[in-house]
Design a protein around this motif. Structure first.
Motif, PDB file in Angstrom:
ATOM      1  N   PHE A 143      15.753  73.083  28.883  1.00 11.86           N
ATOM      2  CA  PHE A 143      16.135  71.713  29.196  1.00 11.86           C
ATOM      3  C   PHE A 143      15.249  71.213  30.331  1.00 11.86           C
ATOM      4  CE2 PHE A 143      19.954  73.391  27.262  1.00 11.86           C
ATOM      5  CZ  PHE A 143      20.516  72.317  26.582  1.00 11.86           C
ATOM      6  N   GLY A 144      14.778  69.974  30.212  1.00 12.09           N
ATOM      7  CA  GLY A 144      14.041  69.357  31.300  1.00 12.09           C
ATOM      8  C   GLY A 144      12.555  69.639  31.286  1.00 12.09           C
ATOM      9  N   PRO A 145      11.811  68.999  32.201  1.00 15.95           N
ATOM     10  CA  PRO A 145      10.349  69.165  32.265  1.00 15.95           C
ATOM     11  C   PRO A 145       9.975  70.531  32.820  1.00 15.95           C
ATOM     12  CG  PRO A 145      11.130  67.826  34.096  1.00 15.95           C
ATOM     13  CD  PRO A 145      12.318  68.050  33.212  1.00 15.95           C
ATOM     14  N   PRO A 146       8.734  70.960  32.593  1.00 14.62           N
ATOM     15  CA  PRO A 146       8.301  72.300  33.040  1.00 14.62           C
ATOM     16  C   PRO A 146       8.560  72.558  34.518  1.00 14.62           C
ATOM     17  CG  PRO A 146       6.647  71.328  31.604  1.00 14.62           C
ATOM     18  CD  PRO A 146       7.663  70.264  31.854  1.00 14.62           C
ATOM     19  N   GLU A 147       8.382  71.547  35.360  1.00 11.88           N
ATOM     20  CA  GLU A 147       8.562  71.767  36.802  1.00 11.88           C
ATOM     21  C   GLU A 147      10.028  71.876  37.198  1.00 11.88           C
ATOM     22  OE1 GLU A 147       8.132  67.314  36.071  1.00 11.88           O
ATOM     23  OE2 GLU A 147       7.202  69.182  35.372  1.00 11.88           O
ATOM     24  N   ASP A 148      10.939  71.500  36.282  1.00  9.93           N
ATOM     25  CA  ASP A 148      12.371  71.564  36.576  1.00  9.93           C
ATOM     26  C   ASP A 148      13.110  72.182  35.387  1.00  9.93           C
ATOM     27  OD1 ASP A 148      14.714  71.131  38.068  1.00  9.93           O
ATOM     28  OD2 ASP A 148      15.083  69.206  37.075  1.00  9.93           O
ATOM     29  N   GLY A 175       6.912  94.863  27.683  1.00  8.54           N
ATOM     30  CA  GLY A 175       6.445  95.782  28.712  1.00  8.54           C
ATOM     31  C   GLY A 175       5.485  95.142  29.684  1.00  8.54           C
ATOM     32  N   ALA A 176       5.271  93.821  29.529  1.00  8.42           N
ATOM     33  CA  ALA A 176       4.339  93.093  30.388  1.00  8.42           C
ATOM     34  C   ALA A 176       5.082  91.975  31.105  1.00  8.42           C
ATOM     35  CB  ALA A 176       3.202  92.521  29.547  1.00  8.42           C
ATOM     36  N   PRO A 177       4.508  91.469  32.202  1.00  9.07           N
ATOM     37  CA  PRO A 177       5.174  90.385  32.921  1.00  9.07           C
ATOM     38  C   PRO A 177       5.140  89.071  32.145  1.00  9.07           C
ATOM     39  CG  PRO A 177       3.026  90.836  33.893  1.00  9.07           C
ATOM     40  CD  PRO A 177       3.265  91.905  32.871  1.00  9.07           C
ATOM     41  N   LEU A 178       5.996  88.155  32.542  1.00  7.74           N
ATOM     42  CA  LEU A 178       6.060  86.833  31.936  1.00  7.74           C
ATOM     43  C   LEU A 178       4.778  86.067  32.200  1.00  7.74           C
ATOM     44  CD1 LEU A 178       7.804  84.455  30.688  1.00  7.74           C
ATOM     45  CD2 LEU A 178       8.380  83.891  33.049  1.00  7.74           C
ATOM     46  N   ASP A 179       4.240  85.450  31.147  1.00 14.11           N
ATOM     47  CA  ASP A 179       3.115  84.539  31.288  1.00 14.11           C
ATOM     48  C   ASP A 179       3.664  83.124  31.175  1.00 14.11           C
ATOM     49  OD1 ASP A 179       0.917  82.741  30.253  1.00 14.11           O
ATOM     50  OD2 ASP A 179      -0.236  84.562  30.603  1.00 14.11           O
ATOM     51  N   PRO A 180       3.283  82.204  32.064  1.00 13.02           N
ATOM     52  CA  PRO A 180       3.823  80.841  32.015  1.00 13.02           C
ATOM     53  C   PRO A 180       3.666  80.166  30.659  1.00 13.02           C
ATOM     54  CG  PRO A 180       2.647  81.176  34.073  1.00 13.02           C
ATOM     55  CD  PRO A 180       2.405  82.400  33.240  1.00 13.02           C
ATOM     56  N   MET A 182       4.339  81.300  27.916  1.00 20.39           N
ATOM     57  CA  MET A 182       5.470  81.665  27.055  1.00 20.39           C
ATOM     58  C   MET A 182       6.624  80.674  27.166  1.00 20.39           C
ATOM     59  SD  MET A 182       5.610  85.757  27.834  1.00 20.39           S
ATOM     60  CE  MET A 182       4.217  86.833  27.509  1.00 20.39           C
ATOM     61  N   LEU A 183       6.608  79.835  28.189  1.00 19.43           N
ATOM     62  CA  LEU A 183       7.699  78.901  28.426  1.00 19.43           C
ATOM     63  C   LEU A 183       7.442  77.533  27.806  1.00 19.43           C
ATOM     64  CD1 LEU A 183       8.356  79.744  32.184  1.00 19.43           C
ATOM     65  CD2 LEU A 183       9.571  80.625  30.178  1.00 19.43           C
ATOM     66  N   ALA A 184       6.342  77.403  27.083  1.00 21.20           N
ATOM     67  CA  ALA A 184       6.014  76.115  26.463  1.00 21.20           C
ATOM     68  C   ALA A 184       7.003  75.795  25.337  1.00 21.20           C
ATOM     69  CB  ALA A 184       4.596  76.152  25.913  1.00 21.20           C
ATOM     70  N   PRO A 185       7.315  74.505  25.139  1.00 22.92           N
ATOM     71  CA  PRO A 185       8.209  74.125  24.042  1.00 22.92           C
ATOM     72  C   PRO A 185       7.624  74.536  22.687  1.00 22.92           C
ATOM     73  CG  PRO A 185       7.959  72.309  25.597  1.00 22.92           C
ATOM     74  CD  PRO A 185       6.940  73.355  25.978  1.00 22.92           C
ATOM     75  N   ALA A 186       8.480  75.044  21.824  1.00 21.30           N
ATOM     76  CA  ALA A 186       8.080  75.397  20.455  1.00 21.30           C
ATOM     77  C   ALA A 186       8.334  74.193  19.559  1.00 21.30           C
ATOM     78  CB  ALA A 186       8.893  76.588  19.966  1.00 21.30           C
ATOM     79  N   ASP A 187       7.350  73.853  18.721  1.00 22.79           N
ATOM     80  CA  ASP A 187       7.575  72.707  17.840  1.00 22.79           C
ATOM     81  C   ASP A 187       8.400  73.143  16.624  1.00 22.79           C
ATOM     82  OD1 ASP A 187       5.961  73.424  15.526  1.00 22.79           O
ATOM     83  OD2 ASP A 187       4.181  72.882  16.652  1.00 22.79           O
ATOM     84  N   PRO A 188       8.980  72.177  15.890  1.00 19.04           N
ATOM     85  CA  PRO A 188       9.882  72.532  14.790  1.00 19.04           C
ATOM     86  C   PRO A 188       9.268  73.465  13.758  1.00 19.04           C
ATOM     87  CG  PRO A 188      10.124  70.213  15.321  1.00 19.04           C
ATOM     88  CD  PRO A 188       8.969  70.719  16.136  1.00 19.04           C
ATOM     89  N   LEU A 189       8.001  73.289  13.426  1.00 15.51           N
ATOM     90  CA  LEU A 189       7.409  74.135  12.389  1.00 15.51           C
ATOM     91  C   LEU A 189       7.191  75.562  12.886  1.00 15.51           C
ATOM     92  CD1 LEU A 189       4.894  71.743  10.606  1.00 15.51           C
ATOM     93  CD2 LEU A 189       7.338  72.109  10.210  1.00 15.51           C
TER      94      LEU A 189
END
Length: 281
Positions: A143-148, A175-180, A182-189
């Motif tokens: 929920f909300g923009p990437p910065e929030d 087994g690896a750290p989070l990469d930013p 990975m937090l991008a919105p996924a599109d419907p397809l």
């Protein structure tokens, strides 16, 4: 159950193909068309009923809750998780119905990605800034923009995730750290393809369900972007199901695609195509 008329099958596939190529693909409708592949008795009235249920749930949300993204996340999770009991359990991974939106709406149980679809579609209808987040191995909702950004886990009843929670989910899967990224919105397809991948994985573990694996592959091939190797998977499934000529033709076509990049692989595929044709003798 009586076999579905060929005309109904063709119309459903055509509708799916048109929707995935539309300017703004309808995620709920696409998920319900996937449901209709699994359940040939699912008619338009039942598809409409599922959409109406999503509308009804959205109507129960407060109008513009305070506290921005966090307020929306709390409101949606209190409604769907706490009040209506949508969540998942380990046993849901063993059920095909856990990947079918109409069944998830009835049972209020499902895989993380299908529960996330419920969160997304209910929240979107109410005007929330919501989207799916395809973490490795576990789908959640943002929920909300990437910065929030506020993340919730519908599989855990809509639990709000801290940064540490998210890091642990990713580390447990990779087994690896989070990469930013990975937090991008996924599109419907992207979401639909991941759902179909789950269906394929479920069916691949059950050799008697090549029918399910085949329709999941064929729907995936209708998406504008899909792994080319799915064509070879379809060919293998056709051979397994006794369509030796159809499978061999698909193998030859796929060999032509890969020949310029991997000539040795192409020749191996052509040998398998000849072996499939030989089974007719």
């Amino acid at each position: 159950m009586q076999p579905e008329p060929e005309s109904g099958f063709a119309q459903r596939r055509q509708r799916f193909a048109e929707e995935v190529r539309s300017e703004r693909p309808d995620l709920a409708l696409l998920c319900l068309l996937v449901s209709a592949e699994a359940d040939g008795s699912l008619d338009q009235a039942e598809i409409d009923a599922a959409e109406i249920e999503l509308d009804r749930l959205a109507g129960l949300l407060p109008f513009r809750p305070p506290a921005g993204a966090r307020g929306w996340a709390v409101a949606v999770s209190e409604l769907l998780g706490a009040r209506y009991g949508f969540r998942g359990s380990p046993g849901d991974y063993q059920r095909l119905g856990s990947s079918l939106l109409h069944k998830v709406l009835r049972r209020r149980r499902g895989l993380p990605i299908l529960l996330s679809v419920v969160w997304i579609e209910v929240a979107r209808r109410a005007g929330a800034p919501v989207y799916g987040v395809a973490l490795p191995g576990h789908f959640v909702v943002g929920f909300g923009p990437p910065e929030d950004q506020i993340l919730v886990d519908p599989f855990d009843g809509g639990r709000l995730l801290t940064d540490q929670d998210t890091d642990l989910l990713v580390a447990g899967a990779t087994g690896a750290p989070l990469d930013p990224s990975m937090l991008a919105p996924a599109d419907p397809l992207e979401i639909v393809l991941r759902i179909l991948n789950n269906v394929r994985a479920w069916a691949a573990a059950r050799p008697e369900r090549t029918d399910v694996q085949l329709w999941a592959v064929e729907l995936s091939l209708l998406l504008p972007a899909h792994p080319a190797r799915l064509r070879y998977e379809r060919a293998q499934l056709l051979v397994q199901r006794g369509d030796f000529l159809g499978g061999a033709a698909e193998m030859d076509a796929y060999a032509d695609v890969v020949a310029a990049i991997e000539p040795s692989s192409a020749e191996t595929i052509r040998r398998r195509a000849r072996a499939a044709r030989a089974r007719l003798n």
